[in-house]
Scaffold this motif. Sequence first.
Motif: not given
Lengths: 253, 389
Positions: B17-21, B50-58
């Motif tokens: 789900g990570c958008p920046v991956s 690169e992580c935006t800490t958007c928290s999609t992963c969590s």
Amino acid sequence: MNIAVCIKRVPETAEAAVNIDSSEKHIIPDQLVFDINEADNYALEEALLLREKTEGDITLFTVGSKESDEVIKMGLAKGATRGVRITPENLDNLDAYAVAKLLAEQVKEGNFDLILTGCISSDVGNSQVGVTLAELLGIPHATLVIKMGIEDGFATVQRELEGGLLEELKIKLPALFTIQTGINEPRYASILGIKRAAQKELRVIENITAEGMKAEVVKMYYPPVGKMAEILEGGVEEVSGKLCEILKGKGLL
Amino acid sequence: MNDILFGCIQCGRCTGGCPVSVRSALNIRKLIYRSLIKIKNKSKDLGIWECTTCSTCSIRCPKGVDVVDYIIDLRSDEIERGKVQPQVRDTLESVFKFGNPWGRIREKRADWLEGNGVRILQPGDKTRFLYFVGCTPCYDTRTQEIARAMVRVLKTASCDFAILGIQETCCGNEVKRMGEVGLFEMLVEENTKLFKKFDIGTFFTTSPHCFNTFKNEYIDLDFVIEHYTTLINRFIKEGRIEPRGKFEKRVVFHDPCFLGKQNDIYEEPRELLRSVPGIELFEFERSRERSLCCEGGGGRMWVETESDEERLAVTRVKDAAVLEVDVIATACPFCLLTLEDAVKTSNLEDSIKVMDIVEILDEALGLKDEEERVPEYQNTRSSDSKQSQ
Ligand code: SF4
Ligand code: SF4
């Protein structure tokens, strides 16, 4: 290798209004934010980078008020070994020579192989402390250093000359170099690092009086307002349009 | 540090789900794996900045692993060693020295007001509503317009509101996410001390980033904390603000990650938009919990990306173009800046405008024009907000 780095706490004046006090000899510090002098920060980084390659201590020296401990602690947080703050009673009236003399008295005890300073201070901009200190210590120096390497008791340094010329010198240590900005990329000192640095040695030298001043500030003042400046009025687009016209008119575009 | 990772079963939902991956070296599942088998994760090749800490992963993790906290830990290690991108260094030093990440002096923090009469709180003062403007709308010329629109809209609600003026200091949300925990703790302490000097009823912010940290990470605040979208939406429902006028445009709402994913506020901004007469509201295919991050969070406003792949904000803007909307509405200064930039680089400036919701409301109400026509407007409108500038 033992390295000394001389640093100074200076006001950040890029955007701030600088006001002069009633004595007309000093600026009013109240509203200003202070930091390590930019060129000194590069000198410090150069020492830290050297120490990553060779064993040894880094000692920081500063002449300044108690508040200068802030920049010493920042340097200690980045990895310097100890700090020395020199606070003479007549701190407000020092000239570059007096500062160099105060530093020389402390630095000469330390048996340093290398002494680094910034090439200029961003507040008074004398560029004199480094070279005067080298003279007082009786060691060779090079100014405006933009590259530095140490091998077998010698330093190879590059200096930036006018017109894009570079000069390379081989100088026997001990020596003093005044470091130009841009020589490296200074690291960051974290707040936790600065707090931990409080445990490192910080020696304070007080109750002394600086002597031998050769220059005195007579007056500080703003330059008279010239008539050459033209202030453009209007929004961003309007102003940039007008500016383009003026530059074109002067044959600069 | 690894304790938070022990639950991981390496299912890969986080990375999926990570958008920046898809556009960088960041692979969060791999980072966790390396940590669990004790390979040190520190190289920049792993894309931790690169992580935006958007928290999609969590949100997606079935085992409740706090993946974002792990990224912050990895960044903290680099911060403590001091070797970070020069821009990260300068940003953090600026927050420390000036109380904002933009390298601007404190004395100019309230210049955005441009002479508008807004009460500035003095120690001991009481206010029903405190508007926390935030660093970006205070200094950035484009987003200053959001703050001015906010003031105009609030004045129509005849509510007692005030701002902190130049006393206002960075909230620290991004500072924390860049891994500078010591500086974050310092900001929490100083801001808490500052707020205790006033009697505040409700505290609200322009930015979901400020809102997030004040609401979830400051433990000692004794007032209600809201994002402006919930507050103004309530004012509209209560009839305190009446969205008259019209905004006859096709509008799509972009969910800011720190408002939606991290604070579950999805409905209020949409309700607010729907209450404006004339708006035809559209949805992105990826919206709400699945919303695509604009890459403005987690300090990414100040971190250079290593990737040449298309920026997510550009992807977002292209999606909006497919929907044939006139306006991308958002409710976050960072989203606004990244999306507006993407509109420019995609050469869509003539067809798509990026606006904050409050700017849309302001325009529908015709307040800006009104202010320009009647200079003394502010005095006639602000019935209960004392002028003290
Ligand atoms: S989603 Fe959770 S359990 Fe699955 S790999 Fe990622 S962190 Fe591990
Ligand atoms: S917080 Fe967002 S960008 Fe960072 S690893 Fe998780 S999904 Fe990817």
